[in-house]
Design an enzyme around this catalytic site. Structure first.
Site, PDB file in Angstrom:
ATOM      1  N   SER A 127      -9.826  -9.361 -13.120  1.00  5.48           N
ATOM      2  CA  SER A 127      -8.876 -10.433 -13.416  1.00  5.48           C
ATOM      3  C   SER A 127      -8.585 -11.303 -12.197  1.00  5.48           C
ATOM      4  O   SER A 127      -8.611 -12.540 -12.275  1.00  5.48           O
ATOM      5  CB  SER A 127      -7.580  -9.844 -13.978  1.00  5.48           C
ATOM      6  OG  SER A 127      -6.989  -8.930 -13.064  1.00  5.48           O
ATOM      7  N   TRP A 128      -8.309 -10.682 -11.038  1.00  4.37           N
ATOM      8  CA  TRP A 128      -7.940 -11.452  -9.862  1.00  4.37           C
ATOM      9  C   TRP A 128      -9.136 -12.226  -9.317  1.00  4.37           C
ATOM     10  O   TRP A 128      -9.015 -13.386  -8.931  1.00  4.37           O
ATOM     11  CB  TRP A 128      -7.335 -10.530  -8.819  1.00  4.37           C
ATOM     12  CG  TRP A 128      -6.607 -11.202  -7.687  1.00  4.37           C
ATOM     13  CD1 TRP A 128      -6.607 -10.803  -6.387  1.00  4.37           C
ATOM     14  CD2 TRP A 128      -5.743 -12.359  -7.737  1.00  4.37           C
ATOM     15  NE1 TRP A 128      -5.808 -11.640  -5.627  1.00  4.37           N
ATOM     16  CE2 TRP A 128      -5.263 -12.602  -6.433  1.00  4.37           C
ATOM     17  CE3 TRP A 128      -5.343 -13.211  -8.764  1.00  4.37           C
ATOM     18  CZ2 TRP A 128      -4.413 -13.660  -6.117  1.00  4.37           C
ATOM     19  CZ3 TRP A 128      -4.486 -14.275  -8.450  1.00  4.37           C
ATOM     20  CH2 TRP A 128      -4.032 -14.479  -7.144  1.00  4.37           C
ATOM     21  N   ALA A 182      -2.657 -12.644 -11.564  1.00  5.05           N
ATOM     22  CA  ALA A 182      -3.840 -13.331 -12.075  1.00  5.05           C
ATOM     23  C   ALA A 182      -3.554 -14.018 -13.409  1.00  5.05           C
ATOM     24  O   ALA A 182      -4.085 -15.095 -13.694  1.00  5.05           O
ATOM     25  CB  ALA A 182      -4.981 -12.328 -12.232  1.00  5.05           C
ATOM     26  N   ASP A 242       6.421 -10.840  -2.384  1.00  4.17           N
ATOM     27  CA  ASP A 242       5.577  -9.965  -3.202  1.00  4.17           C
ATOM     28  C   ASP A 242       6.392  -8.836  -3.822  1.00  4.17           C
ATOM     29  O   ASP A 242       6.102  -8.370  -4.922  1.00  4.17           O
ATOM     30  CB  ASP A 242       4.436  -9.399  -2.345  1.00  4.17           C
ATOM     31  CG  ASP A 242       3.159  -9.206  -3.145  1.00  4.17           C
ATOM     32  OD1 ASP A 242       3.167  -9.460  -4.356  1.00  4.17           O
ATOM     33  OD2 ASP A 242       2.144  -8.805  -2.555  1.00  4.17           O
ATOM     34  N   GLU A 288      -2.528   0.710  -7.695  1.00  3.56           N
ATOM     35  CA  GLU A 288      -2.692   0.922  -6.256  1.00  3.56           C
ATOM     36  C   GLU A 288      -1.507   1.652  -5.628  1.00  3.56           C
ATOM     37  O   GLU A 288      -1.652   2.344  -4.622  1.00  3.56           O
ATOM     38  CB  GLU A 288      -2.910  -0.417  -5.551  1.00  3.56           C
ATOM     39  CG  GLU A 288      -4.075  -1.250  -6.076  1.00  3.56           C
ATOM     40  CD  GLU A 288      -5.437  -0.660  -5.776  1.00  3.56           C
ATOM     41  OE1 GLU A 288      -5.521   0.526  -5.412  1.00  3.56           O
ATOM     42  OE2 GLU A 288      -6.434  -1.387  -5.915  1.00  3.56           O
ATOM     43  N   SER A 304       1.640 -12.948  -6.475  1.00  3.32           N
ATOM     44  CA  SER A 304       0.725 -13.629  -7.386  1.00  3.32           C
ATOM     45  C   SER A 304       0.259 -12.690  -8.490  1.00  3.32           C
ATOM     46  O   SER A 304      -0.077 -11.536  -8.236  1.00  3.32           O
ATOM     47  CB  SER A 304      -0.491 -14.147  -6.612  1.00  3.32           C
ATOM     48  OG  SER A 304      -1.039 -13.114  -5.801  1.00  3.32           O
ATOM     49  N   LYS A 331       4.908  -2.542  -1.287  1.00  2.00           N
ATOM     50  CA  LYS A 331       5.711  -3.070  -2.394  1.00  2.00           C
ATOM     51  C   LYS A 331       5.255  -2.476  -3.715  1.00  2.00           C
ATOM     52  O   LYS A 331       6.027  -2.407  -4.677  1.00  2.00           O
ATOM     53  CB  LYS A 331       5.683  -4.596  -2.414  1.00  2.00           C
ATOM     54  CG  LYS A 331       4.309  -5.232  -2.483  1.00  2.00           C
ATOM     55  CD  LYS A 331       3.778  -5.380  -3.899  1.00  2.00           C
ATOM     56  CE  LYS A 331       2.343  -5.880  -3.881  1.00  2.00           C
ATOM     57  NZ  LYS A 331       1.769  -6.028  -5.231  1.00  2.00           N
TER      58      LYS A 331
END
Length: 330
Positions: free
Chosen positions: A10-11, A138, A242, A279, A136, A189
């Site tokens: 996606s990204w 995607a 973020d 992640e 951000s 984060k």
């Protein structure tokens, strides 16, 4: 410029479209024939988006397409990054700018991802490494919704090249030289986003999430500064920026993982059955182990680790955070 994207996720797709919108020659490399055919024939990546993709974005299963690239963007999950980089290193013929867009740590060495790229890609095939990171999703970039991120590198000339490569009317790129601080910020984060999802999953509200983000930022800053990052970085896009977007959005896989864990009353089933890249699960383990060894106080990370890896009840984890010894905020 000739830009090649490693990965058809996606990204990578969203960023490939930004590049195509800016008039660059962009080809994506991937291992899914279905996704590659979808991109080339239908100008879509239906595995991730309903939206169409710029028709100038092309895709290929042949990794040799990166051979003469000026810029190579690594947009694969952290778990696959090392193997993909080794394959790419055999194909590239000239020094390129390598762009990292992943947020996390190497699953075994726990090194930052720009370090991993520098270790695997030989100097004669690496002009510079830049991390393109910040708040951000995607799902929004593919729709050309307004987004700002950072091009982070100690090589300011390379960061400026990347800044100009991507910037346009909907995608604005700033520059930052604090590689250590920024990469730690965007990795940690994700741990806080899992915690935020857990809070919602156990029925908590906005007050709890505001507290979580505020104290989470303090925790990220404490860890990052002690590891060599700059305090001011955590007040910028790769810190609080973020953190906000990841802790509050259902586009965030980390938030949604925490939400599922909270609703289930534990992480066992999620950890057993999850097939998505989250992640924060890996980042939590890496930072927890390092913080323990270094004697860095990380109360939120410790509780998330206990829920993920030690079977702790999420409600008990929240209770224990609220009942720590009282202290001044600073």
């Amino acid at each position: 410029m000739n830009v090649r994207v490693l990965g058809t996720g996606s990204w990578g797709t969203a960023l490939a479209q930004v590049l195509a919108d800016n008039g660059h020659d962009v080809i994506m490399w991937g291992i899914s024939p279905e996704q590659i055919n979808d991109l080339n024939v239908n100008h879509r990546n239906s595995a991730f988006f309903d939206a169409p993709v710029n028709e100038n974005v092309r895709a290929s299963e042949d990794i040799h397409v990166i051979a003469d690239a000026d810029v190579i963007l690594a947009a694969v999950p952290v778990m696959a990054l090392e193997s993909v980089l080794k394959k790419a290193a055999d194909e590239i013929n000239q020094p390129a700018i390598w762009i990292n867009v992943a947020k996390g740590f190497h699953p075994v060495s726990h090194k930052r991802l720009s370090q991993v790229i520098c270790e695997i890609i030989p100097e004669d095939k690496r002009r510079a490494v830049v991390s393109l990171i910040g708040p951000s999703h995607a799902e929004e970039v593919i729709l050309r919704l307004l987004t700002t991120v950072n091009a982070v590198s100690e090589d300011e000339e390379a960061a400026a090249i990347v800044q100009n490569l991507f910037s346009n009317s909907y995608f604005r790129v700033y520059r930052n030289t604090d590689v250590v601080g920024a990469e730690i910020g965007v990795a940690l984060k994700n741990v806080m986003a899992i915690a935020s999802g857990i809070l919602e999953g156990i029925g908590q509200g906005d007050n709890a999430k505001a507290a979580l983000m505020t104290r989470g930022l303090a925790e990220i800053t404490r860890y990052g500064v002690l590891k060599g990052g700059k305090r001011e970085t955590y007040l910028g896009l790769d810190g609080v920026g973020d953190l906000i977007v990841t802790c509050t959005s259902r586009h965030s896989r980390n938030f949604m993982a925490g939400l599922e864990i909270g609703r289930a009353g534990g992480a066992a089933e999620f950890m057993k059955n999850n097939t998505k890249t989250v992640e924060g699960i890996f980042a939590c383990k890496a930072v927890y182990e390092d913080a323990k060894q270094e004697g860095i106080e990380m109360p939120i990370t410790e509780q998330v680790y206990a829920v993920l890896y030690e079977g702790k009840d999420p409600r008990e984890a929240a209770h224990d955070l609220m009942n720590r010894d009282l202290k001044a905020e600073n």
